[in-house]
Motif scaffolding. Structure first.
Motif, PDB file in Angstrom:
ATOM      1  N   GLY A 107      35.466  98.346 120.418  1.00 34.55           N
ATOM      2  CA  GLY A 107      36.428  97.357 119.934  1.00 34.55           C
ATOM      3  C   GLY A 107      35.824  95.966 119.829  1.00 34.55           C
ATOM      4  N   GLY A 108      35.056  95.577 120.844  1.00 34.50           N
ATOM      5  CA  GLY A 108      34.429  94.260 120.812  1.00 34.50           C
ATOM      6  C   GLY A 108      33.415  94.140 119.691  1.00 34.50           C
ATOM      7  N   GLN A 109      32.650  95.200 119.453  1.00 37.45           N
ATOM      8  CA  GLN A 109      31.666  95.192 118.360  1.00 37.45           C
ATOM      9  C   GLN A 109      32.358  95.116 117.009  1.00 37.45           C
ATOM     10  N   LYS A 110      33.455  95.859 116.846  1.00 39.49           N
ATOM     11  CA  LYS A 110      34.204  95.801 115.590  1.00 39.49           C
ATOM     12  C   LYS A 110      34.705  94.387 115.323  1.00 39.49           C
ATOM     13  N   GLN A 111      35.186  93.722 116.368  1.00 39.62           N
ATOM     14  CA  GLN A 111      35.726  92.389 116.146  1.00 39.62           C
ATOM     15  C   GLN A 111      34.627  91.394 115.833  1.00 39.62           C
ATOM     16  N   ARG A 112      33.432  91.571 116.390  1.00 34.27           N
ATOM     17  CA  ARG A 112      32.301  90.715 116.025  1.00 34.27           C
ATOM     18  C   ARG A 112      31.922  90.926 114.572  1.00 34.27           C
ATOM     19  N   VAL A 113      31.975  92.181 114.108  1.00 32.85           N
ATOM     20  CA  VAL A 113      31.684  92.473 112.705  1.00 32.85           C
ATOM     21  C   VAL A 113      32.752  91.842 111.809  1.00 32.85           C
ATOM     22  N   ALA A 114      34.014  91.959 112.222  1.00 27.55           N
ATOM     23  CA  ALA A 114      35.105  91.371 111.432  1.00 27.55           C
ATOM     24  C   ALA A 114      34.948  89.863 111.320  1.00 27.55           C
ATOM     25  N   LEU A 115      34.516  89.233 112.412  1.00 31.31           N
ATOM     26  CA  LEU A 115      34.298  87.789 112.387  1.00 31.31           C
ATOM     27  C   LEU A 115      33.123  87.430 111.485  1.00 31.31           C
ATOM     28  N   ALA A 116      32.035  88.196 111.587  1.00 29.68           N
ATOM     29  CA  ALA A 116      30.870  87.949 110.728  1.00 29.68           C
ATOM     30  C   ALA A 116      31.234  88.144 109.265  1.00 29.68           C
ATOM     31  N   ARG A 117      32.033  89.166 108.969  1.00 28.38           N
ATOM     32  CA  ARG A 117      32.440  89.405 107.581  1.00 28.38           C
ATOM     33  C   ARG A 117      33.275  88.237 107.050  1.00 28.38           C
ATOM     34  N   ALA A 118      34.148  87.690 107.898  1.00 30.14           N
ATOM     35  CA  ALA A 118      34.959  86.546 107.474  1.00 30.14           C
ATOM     36  C   ALA A 118      34.087  85.336 107.155  1.00 30.14           C
ATOM     37  N   LEU A 119      32.952  85.222 107.843  1.00 28.11           N
ATOM     38  CA  LEU A 119      32.053  84.084 107.623  1.00 28.11           C
ATOM     39  C   LEU A 119      31.121  84.303 106.439  1.00 28.11           C
ATOM     40  N   ALA A 120      30.971  85.555 106.022  1.00 30.04           N
ATOM     41  CA  ALA A 120      30.023  85.876 104.943  1.00 30.04           C
ATOM     42  C   ALA A 120      30.414  85.222 103.623  1.00 30.04           C
ATOM     43  N   SER A 121      31.692  84.986 103.413  1.00 26.45           N
ATOM     44  CA  SER A 121      32.161  84.424 102.141  1.00 26.45           C
ATOM     45  C   SER A 121      32.058  82.898 102.091  1.00 26.45           C
ATOM     46  N   GLU A 122      31.444  82.293 103.126  1.00 26.07           N
ATOM     47  CA  GLU A 122      31.320  80.831 103.205  1.00 26.07           C
ATOM     48  C   GLU A 122      32.689  80.159 103.055  1.00 26.07           C
ATOM     49  N   PRO A 123      33.611  80.494 103.951  1.00 28.85           N
ATOM     50  CA  PRO A 123      34.984  80.002 103.801  1.00 28.85           C
ATOM     51  C   PRO A 123      35.127  78.517 104.078  1.00 28.85           C
ATOM     52  N   GLN A 178      40.694  85.818  96.463  1.00 24.40           N
ATOM     53  CA  GLN A 178      39.240  85.701  96.317  1.00 24.40           C
ATOM     54  C   GLN A 178      38.804  84.346  95.779  1.00 24.40           C
ATOM     55  N   GLN A 179      39.740  83.578  95.244  1.00 23.32           N
ATOM     56  CA  GLN A 179      39.425  82.239  94.738  1.00 23.32           C
ATOM     57  C   GLN A 179      39.652  81.154  95.789  1.00 23.32           C
ATOM     58  N   ARG A 180      40.224  81.516  96.910  1.00 27.48           N
ATOM     59  CA  ARG A 180      40.657  80.495  97.871  1.00 27.48           C
ATOM     60  C   ARG A 180      39.622  80.145  98.937  1.00 27.48           C
ATOM     61  N   ARG A 181      38.519  80.867  99.003  1.00 27.09           N
ATOM     62  CA  ARG A 181      37.486  80.576 100.000  1.00 27.09           C
ATOM     63  C   ARG A 181      38.073  80.583 101.422  1.00 27.09           C
ATOM     64  N   VAL A 182      38.765  81.672 101.729  1.00 32.32           N
ATOM     65  CA  VAL A 182      39.369  81.848 103.047  1.00 32.32           C
ATOM     66  C   VAL A 182      38.706  83.018 103.756  1.00 32.32           C
ATOM     67  N   GLY A 183      38.362  82.835 105.024  1.00 34.36           N
ATOM     68  CA  GLY A 183      37.927  83.933 105.871  1.00 34.36           C
ATOM     69  C   GLY A 183      39.088  84.338 106.752  1.00 34.36           C
ATOM     70  N   TYR A 184      39.410  85.632 106.773  1.00 34.77           N
ATOM     71  CA  TYR A 184      40.594  86.107 107.498  1.00 34.77           C
ATOM     72  C   TYR A 184      40.160  87.202 108.472  1.00 34.77           C
ATOM     73  N   VAL A 185      40.448  87.009 109.751  1.00 35.98           N
ATOM     74  CA  VAL A 185      40.157  88.015 110.772  1.00 35.98           C
ATOM     75  C   VAL A 185      41.482  88.582 111.260  1.00 35.98           C
ATOM     76  N   PHE A 186      41.680  89.889 111.036  1.00 36.24           N
ATOM     77  CA  PHE A 186      42.927  90.552 111.372  1.00 36.24           C
ATOM     78  C   PHE A 186      42.876  91.121 112.784  1.00 36.24           C
ATOM     79  N   GLN A 187      44.061  91.345 113.354  1.00 42.00           N
ATOM     80  CA  GLN A 187      44.160  91.918 114.689  1.00 42.00           C
ATOM     81  C   GLN A 187      43.561  93.316 114.742  1.00 42.00           C
TER      82      GLN A 187
END
Length: 291
Positions: A136-152, A78-87
């Motif tokens: 599946g495509g909608q889930k992956q768009r959400v996962a990508l948006a979530r990764a961007l939410a933390s301002e990585p 949580q300190q590393r400012r990383v956005g991670y999108v999992f398979q």
């Protein structure tokens, strides 16, 4: 600028081996990690994210040390400012789309960022749904948006589109490229798909048995020169680029990219994604559209 050195002992299908990789990635650069399964690509991402700890390693991001095993520095994920999108998306099943994004916000961050991401990713109409009500495509768009939410500062993509069908995969590749450029994100992608690597990344690092064996522009790393003689191979058009009075057409044949010269009339019949037959008459390769 990101400078990383990761060394970790792993167990693969052929027994024990050592992941020993050094990376240097420019700010805003899109780099792909390519290679067979089980060579340490995902472990490398997990070490960069702080989810795994290497036996030896260092990670410096824009002058800030996130990891230095010799100095016993190891910032929490949580300190590393990383956005991670999992398979497998890894969305919280009990939260709505909005809830998943809000959970990823940095402490004290303005929730307007969630509204902006929902709009940017065209998820507004889905924001009150839970993951089990999404495709599946909608889930992956959400996962990508979530990764961007933390301002990585660093975006890690671990085969994020491998479970999707071809059409959705291509649309999301366009989406990833648009977002990466929009935010200027330094991005590392793990992929086994040569066409995906070619389309998204500007540099590819090929890893085998835990070590880097080649790196460079995808067209150079995967390029193939063909010997003389008659042949025919099925392929997919990856790029059509003007070159003086002709066009250079990049075609994916198996795991190799072949560049063919085409006239303006020939190029007009092609589009990216076209299936073609690569033919040779003596020393002159030709392209024939098959769909």
């Amino acid at each position: 600028m990101i400078r990383a050195r990761i060394k970790k002992r792993l167990h693969g299908a052929q027994g024990e081996f050592v992941l020993d990789v050094s990376l240097e990635v420019g700010e805003g650069e899109f780099v792909a990690l390519f290679g067979p399964s089980g060579v340490g690509k995902t472990t490398l991402l997990r070490c960069l994210a702080g989810l795994d700890l290497p036996e030896q390693g260092s990670l410096v991001v824009n002058g800030e040390t996130w990891l230095d095993t010799a100095a016993r520095i190891n910032l929490a994920p949580q300190q590393r400012r990383v956005g991670y999108v999992f398979q497998d998306y890894a969305l919280f099943p009990n939260m709505t789309v909005r809830g998943n994004l809000e959970f990823a916000l940095r402490k004290g961050a303005d929730k307007k960022r969630v509204d902006a991401l929902l709009d940017l990713m065209e998820l507004g109409e889905l924001q009150h749904r839970k993951p089990d009500a999404l495709s599946g495509g909608q889930k992956q768009r959400v996962a990508l948006a979530r990764a961007l939410a933390s301002e990585p500062r660093l975006l890690l993509l671990d085969e994020p589109l491998s479970a999707l069908d071809h059409e959705i995969r291509q649309r999301l590749q366009d989406e990833i490229l648009r977002l990466q450029r929009h935010f200027g994100l330094t991005t590392l992608l793990v992929s086994h798909d040569v066409s995906e690597v070619y389309k998204l990344s500007r540099r590819v690092v090929v890893i085998e048995n835990g070590r880097t064996v080649r790196e460079g522009e995808p067209a150079t790393v995967f390029g193939s020169s063909q010997s003389s003689g008659k042949f025919h191979f099925a392929g997919e058009v990856l790029a059509i680029e003007p070159a003086d009075v002709v066009f250079a057409v990049s075609v994916l044949v198996g795991n190799q990219i072949v560049r063919i010269i085409a006239t303006a009339d020939e190029a007009a019949k092609l589009r990216v994604g076209s299936r073609v037959m690569l033919l040779s008459k003596a020393f002159n390769p030709m392209l024939q559209v098959v769909e």
